[in-house]
Design a protein around this motif. Sequence first.
Motif, mmCIF file in Angstrom:
data_model
loop_
_atom_site.group_PDB
_atom_site.id
_atom_site.type_symbol
_atom_site.label_atom_id
_atom_site.label_comp_id
_atom_site.label_asym_id
_atom_site.label_seq_id
_atom_site.Cartn_x
_atom_site.Cartn_y
_atom_site.Cartn_z
ATOM 1 N N GLN A 288 47.484 34.538 43.139
ATOM 2 C CA GLN A 288 47.944 35.401 44.233
ATOM 3 C C GLN A 288 46.748 35.984 44.993
ATOM 4 O OE1 GLN A 288 51.313 36.132 44.933
ATOM 5 N NE2 GLN A 288 50.472 37.039 46.803
ATOM 6 N N PRO A 289 46.678 35.803 46.321
ATOM 7 C CA PRO A 289 45.583 36.416 47.074
ATOM 8 C C PRO A 289 45.837 37.902 47.303
ATOM 9 C CG PRO A 289 47.018 35.223 48.571
ATOM 10 C CD PRO A 289 47.556 34.989 47.184
ATOM 11 N N VAL A 290 44.770 38.689 47.323
ATOM 12 C CA VAL A 290 44.865 40.134 47.565
ATOM 13 C C VAL A 290 44.051 40.463 48.813
ATOM 14 C CG1 VAL A 290 44.430 42.445 46.646
ATOM 15 C CG2 VAL A 290 45.165 40.612 45.098
ATOM 16 N N TYR A 291 44.708 41.057 49.796
ATOM 17 C CA TYR A 291 44.079 41.393 51.079
ATOM 18 C C TYR A 291 44.372 42.848 51.441
ATOM 19 C CZ TYR A 291 43.912 36.286 51.490
ATOM 20 O OH TYR A 291 43.682 34.951 51.267
ATOM 21 N N PRO A 292 43.501 43.461 52.292
ATOM 22 C CA PRO A 292 42.295 42.892 52.885
ATOM 23 C C PRO A 292 41.158 42.852 51.873
ATOM 24 C CG PRO A 292 42.447 45.186 53.500
ATOM 25 C CD PRO A 292 43.692 44.880 52.710
ATOM 26 N N ARG A 293 40.126 42.093 52.194
ATOM 27 C CA ARG A 293 38.931 42.068 51.379
ATOM 28 C C ARG A 293 37.955 43.124 51.893
ATOM 29 N NH1 ARG A 293 40.391 40.350 46.947
ATOM 30 N NH2 ARG A 293 38.191 40.133 46.361
ATOM 31 N N ALA A 294 37.240 43.753 50.974
ATOM 32 C CA ALA A 294 36.257 44.765 51.351
ATOM 33 C C ALA A 294 35.130 44.138 52.158
ATOM 34 C CB ALA A 294 35.688 45.431 50.102
ATOM 35 N N LEU A 295 34.494 44.952 52.991
ATOM 36 C CA LEU A 295 33.328 44.488 53.735
ATOM 37 C C LEU A 295 32.167 44.201 52.784
ATOM 38 C CD1 LEU A 295 31.882 43.949 56.433
ATOM 39 C CD2 LEU A 295 31.354 46.402 56.539
ATOM 40 N N GLN A 296 31.957 45.092 51.807
ATOM 41 C CA GLN A 296 30.926 44.864 50.801
ATOM 42 C C GLN A 296 31.351 43.697 49.904
ATOM 43 O OE1 GLN A 296 29.142 48.834 49.235
ATOM 44 N NE2 GLN A 296 31.197 49.363 49.920
ATOM 45 N N SER A 297 30.433 42.807 49.631
ATOM 46 C CA SER A 297 30.788 41.636 48.832
ATOM 47 C C SER A 297 31.219 42.029 47.420
ATOM 48 C CB SER A 297 29.608 40.656 48.766
ATOM 49 O OG SER A 297 28.468 41.281 48.189
ATOM 50 N N LYS A 298 30.690 43.134 46.922
ATOM 51 C CA LYS A 298 31.074 43.630 45.597
ATOM 52 C C LYS A 298 31.283 45.137 45.715
ATOM 53 C CE LYS A 298 30.149 42.543 40.788
ATOM 54 N NZ LYS A 298 29.323 41.715 39.892
ATOM 55 N N LEU A 299 32.502 45.525 45.997
ATOM 56 C CA LEU A 299 32.838 46.937 46.157
ATOM 57 C C LEU A 299 32.382 47.706 44.921
ATOM 58 C CD1 LEU A 299 34.472 48.930 48.036
ATOM 59 C CD2 LEU A 299 36.421 48.487 46.522
ATOM 60 N N PRO A 300 31.522 48.734 45.073
ATOM 61 C CA PRO A 300 31.011 49.442 43.894
ATOM 62 C C PRO A 300 32.124 50.147 43.118
ATOM 63 C CG PRO A 300 29.628 49.881 45.811
ATOM 64 C CD PRO A 300 30.862 49.182 46.321
ATOM 65 N N VAL A 301 32.175 49.887 41.826
ATOM 66 C CA VAL A 301 33.126 50.540 40.919
ATOM 67 C C VAL A 301 32.321 51.192 39.798
ATOM 68 C CG1 VAL A 301 35.047 50.234 39.308
ATOM 69 C CG2 VAL A 301 34.966 48.881 41.425
ATOM 70 N N TRP A 302 32.308 52.527 39.786
ATOM 71 C CA TRP A 302 31.662 53.293 38.721
ATOM 72 C C TRP A 302 32.717 53.624 37.661
ATOM 73 C CZ3 TRP A 302 26.648 56.005 39.280
ATOM 74 C CH2 TRP A 302 25.975 55.684 40.476
ATOM 75 N N LEU A 303 32.284 53.761 36.430
ATOM 76 C CA LEU A 303 33.179 54.174 35.355
ATOM 77 C C LEU A 303 32.948 55.652 35.063
ATOM 78 C CD1 LEU A 303 35.332 52.909 33.550
ATOM 79 C CD2 LEU A 303 33.598 52.608 31.791
ATOM 80 N N GLY A 304 33.972 56.476 35.283
ATOM 81 C CA GLY A 304 33.891 57.898 35.010
ATOM 82 C C GLY A 304 34.213 58.183 33.555
#
Length: 337
Positions: A159-175
């Motif tokens: 399944q495709p998920v859209y839209p795609r972020a502008l950043q190639s790897k959207l930063p995900v921090w772990l809290g």
Amino acid sequence: MEIGIDSFASAMYGSKALSSVDAMEQLLDRIVLADQAGLDVFGIGEHHKKEFLDSAPAVILSAAAARTKRIRLTSAVTVLSTSDPVRVYQNFATLDLISKGRAELVVGRGSAVDAYPLFGFDLQDYDALFKEKLNLLLQIRDQEFVTWSGRFRPALANQPVYPRALQSKLPVWLGVGGTPESFARAGTLGLPLMVAIIGGETERFRPLVDLYREAGHKAGFAPEDLKVGLHSPGYVASSNEQAIDQYYPGYAELWTKLGRERGWPPVTKAQFDHMAGPKGVLVVGGPEQVAEKLLRHSESLGGIDRFTFQMDNAGLNHAQLLQSIELIGTKVIPLLK
């Protein structure tokens, strides 16, 4: 070291409640000032309580994105356990497009549990929910077409998920709070770490940060991939004395109230003074004292890459918060550099 602010979009200043419209307008004005003053990041938390307006952080951040130019905009934190990772990614990918590549996420399980009954989740699944949904979120971030199955969400078949972020790897921090398993998980996944330290002495978290770095190293990640951020209560005023005089009354009121709800003793001035001292967690003072303390915190944890102040939950008014942001940008950041 990047410097920023985290906000819970409080609609309360001490015992005085603002209208929701006024509180939101003032919050957006503070984000605009933070951008203009040279701060690096502004985060919005997620709560589902009357006194906070941050139940939809991506919406607030999108409004801020339209009024700012350079500051990075992040959640602080997204309660991923009670969210749909597809919608989380879509919301923050949309924010990334609006902000032209300035969106980030800090995801966690949530220290407050109000979202669990609200969205129909069982607290007995607290960790299992987060583990599964984090796995899906990272897969969506890294792949346009997703094939996945789990316990808590319908399966996805190419399944495709859209839209795609502008950043190639959207930063995900772990809290994270204080659970060793959470620190190790962040390291194993190579995710940047955001540590919330709200009481005691910062240096006591050094073994946990070392555990994170050790797990990351074993998983094959380079040291520069293993970023460490620190989130703590703080406030900057023109002088050390002024900062304490302005911050302490609201801080004591808030934490004494929380203590009545959770079984803690009332806050005393002696306790506050210890936590505002050289090793304590509170980053409260004049610009010179705050800069010195941030450097000590960084040293005690083996180096930190980001620090975010939590300051709008201590009864401070809008003018005081604006002044603090201005001082952080014009005094504290130059001193650190």
